[in-house]
Design an enzyme around this catalytic site. Sequence first.
Site, PDB file in Angstrom:
ATOM      1  N   ASP A   1       0.788  -0.950  -0.175  1.00 16.75           N
ATOM      2  CA  ASP A   1       0.080   0.005  -0.027  1.00 16.75           C
ATOM      3  C   ASP A   1       0.888   1.331   0.139  1.00 16.75           C
ATOM      4  O   ASP A   1       0.670   2.326   0.906  1.00 16.75           O
ATOM      5  CB  ASP A   1      -1.080  -0.079   1.207  1.00 16.75           C
TER       6      ASP A   1
ATOM      7  N   GLU B   1     -10.833  -0.968  -3.490  1.00 16.00           N
ATOM      8  CA  GLU B   1      -9.989  -0.385  -2.493  1.00 16.00           C
ATOM      9  C   GLU B   1      -8.805   0.271  -2.960  1.00 16.00           C
ATOM     10  O   GLU B   1      -8.590   0.674  -4.361  1.00 16.00           O
ATOM     11  CB  GLU B   1      -9.615  -1.458  -1.513  1.00 16.00           C
TER      12      GLU B   1
END
Length: 312
Positions: A30, A194
Site C-alpha cells: 500500500d 479499495e
Amino acid sequence: MKKLLLIFILTGLINAGYAQAGRDTIKLADPTIFYENHVYYLYGTGNPDGFGVYTSDDMQHWKLHDKPALLKGSSYGRQGFWAPQVFKHHSSYYMAYTADEHIAIASSDSPLGPFVQHIHHPVSEPGKQIDPFIFRDTDGKFYLYHVRLGRGNRIYVARLKDDLSDIDSTTLTECIHAEQGWENTASSDWPVSEGPTVTKIGGLYYLFYSANDFRNIDYAVGYATATSPYGPWTKYTGNPILSRKNTGQNGSGHGDVFATANGAWYYVFHTHSSSSIVGKRKTAVVKLSISGKNPAVISVISGTFRYLETGP
C-alpha cells in the site's frame, strides 16, 4: 565444464558484491510517495507499530530513516497500521492512515515525522473504514476518499471539515464498488474495490482503485472519471490498466499516483513477494502515459516497471 564453473563463480561474485552494496528491494505494501523540495518520501504498510519512511533524491536510491514517521502510542491505534498517505496544508504535514480498521489523521512539522495526535481519535463515523486518501480540490476544499466494509469493500467520499479534524457526515457518498468481471475474478461473495487515489486533470476527476482480494494473483488497478468529486463515476472501458499481465508480477496494485520533479507521472504500488508467496509484498513503480483530454486516456508505459531498492 570449466567454462560453466567459471560462469557460476563469476555470477556468485557479482551477486555477493551486489548484496554487499546494500541494494535490497523495499518491502512495503500500500505504498505512497510524497514529493517536496527535491526529495521523495516513501511510506507504506509494513511496520506493526506504525510507519517508517524512506527518502530519495532521484527515485533510484532509497534510504530508510532510523526513526519511524509515526509510532504507536503517539497517535490513534493499537494494531493494523495500514495504507498511509501524506500531504501538506499551510505549514504543516498530515498523515491519513488506517489503524484498528478505522481512519485517523495525524500531523507533523516535517514529512519525516513524528506524526502525532494530541487527542487520540479516529474519524467519527461508525463502522469499519480503511484505505484513506485525502484530495484537495482546486477550490481548496478537502475530501476524504476511503473504503467502507459492508457488502464488500466499497469506496466512499466525504467532505472534510476545514480544520481537517473530521468529516462532514452529511456529505458521505458511495463512489464505486466491484461489479465488473476483472474486479472479481474469484466470483467472491465479498467483492473488493479499495486503495483509492484521486487526481484532477483539466476539469475531470480521476479515481484510481484496486480490485479483487489483495491475495488474489489478479489484484489489479483501474480508474474512473467524474465531473464532480462526488461522482457519478464512469469506469474506463480499458480497465484494468495495471495488472500481472503488464507487470509480470502477481498481485499488482494498491498504490498512489504522483508526479516527479520534471512533471512525469508515476504509479507506485506493491506486488506479491513471488509467484507462490503473497508477503512480504514488494514495492514497485511504473511510469504513466496521459494522452488526449475530456477524458484523458491513462496507461502504463511498457518497460518502465521496476522495484524500488535501498542502497547507494
